[in-house]
Design a protein around this motif. Structure first.
Motif, short mmCIF file in Angstrom:
data_model
loop_
_atom_site.label_atom_id
_atom_site.label_comp_id
_atom_site.label_asym_id
_atom_site.label_seq_id
_atom_site.Cartn_x
_atom_site.Cartn_y
_atom_site.Cartn_z
N VAL A 147 77.59 70.40 25.11
CA VAL A 147 77.08 69.54 26.17
C VAL A 147 78.00 68.33 26.31
N THR A 148 77.82 67.60 27.41
CA THR A 148 78.59 66.38 27.68
C THR A 148 77.62 65.27 28.05
N PHE A 149 77.93 64.04 27.61
CA PHE A 149 77.08 62.90 27.93
C PHE A 149 77.93 61.66 28.11
N SER A 150 77.48 60.78 29.00
CA SER A 150 78.13 59.48 29.20
C SER A 150 77.09 58.38 29.16
N ALA A 151 77.42 57.29 28.47
CA ALA A 151 76.54 56.13 28.43
C ALA A 151 76.81 55.20 29.62
N THR A 152 77.75 55.58 30.48
CA THR A 152 78.14 54.76 31.62
C THR A 152 77.27 55.08 32.84
N ALA A 153 76.53 54.07 33.30
CA ALA A 153 75.71 54.25 34.50
C ALA A 153 76.59 54.67 35.67
N GLY A 154 76.12 55.61 36.46
CA GLY A 154 76.87 56.09 37.61
C GLY A 154 77.74 57.30 37.30
N ASN A 155 78.03 57.55 36.03
CA ASN A 155 78.79 58.73 35.65
C ASN A 155 77.89 59.96 35.82
N ALA A 156 78.45 61.05 36.31
CA ALA A 156 77.66 62.27 36.53
C ALA A 156 77.04 62.79 35.24
N ALA A 157 77.65 62.48 34.09
CA ALA A 157 77.14 62.95 32.80
C ALA A 157 76.14 61.96 32.19
N ASN A 158 75.76 60.92 32.93
CA ASN A 158 74.77 59.94 32.47
C ASN A 158 73.38 60.44 32.88
N GLN A 159 72.95 61.50 32.22
CA GLN A 159 71.69 62.19 32.52
C GLN A 159 71.04 62.62 31.22
N ASN A 160 69.76 62.99 31.29
CA ASN A 160 69.12 63.62 30.13
C ASN A 160 69.95 64.82 29.72
#
Length: 129
Positions: free
Chosen positions: A43-56
């Motif tokens: 999986v991929t995750f980003s802590a940056t708001a607005g990034n497509a990977a900033n999701q559950n």
């Protein structure tokens, strides 16, 4: 809002599917029977708001109804059921709002480990972007 479904062909998505009903959480069973596997390997995750990977982060499992997820760990630290993740049907969902402070400022990969009642563990690498 909503959740992101991840697939093995796109590193920004991940899916874990539980195929049988009867999935339960928190059982103290120590049975070594039953089978479970990951439907998605990463999986991929980003802590940056607005990034497509900033999701559950949603993980789908293939799991026998006799096997339960007893704990969810992020790089060895146990997450709290209900506040940091939930189990819904055949999915383990890690909340974006819980992940953000745990990964903020980090790069690379962290491991999500699902501890199972059959004595096994399933590991999902989470790439931070």
């Amino acid at each position: 809002s909503g959740s992101v479904t991840f697939s093995s062909t796109n590193p920004k998505t991940a899916t874990i599917t539980l195929k049988k009903s009867g999935f339960a959480l928190g059982s103290s069973s120590s049975s070594n029977s039953g089978s479970a596997s990951l439907a998605t390997q990463a999986v991929t995750f980003s802590a940056t708001a607005g990034n497509a990977a900033n999701q559950n982060v949603t993980i789908n499992l293939n799991i026998d109804s006799s096997v339960v997820v007893q704990a969810v760990l992020l790089d060895g630290n146990q997450l709290m059921m209900g506040t940091q993740y939930i189990i819904s049907g055949n999915q383990v969902v890690l909340y974006r709002t819980a992940l953000e402070p745990l990964v903020f400022g980090r790069t690379g990969t962290m491991n999500i480990v699902l501890v199972l009642s059959n004595g096994n563990q399933l590991t999902v690498p989470m790439t931070l972007v």
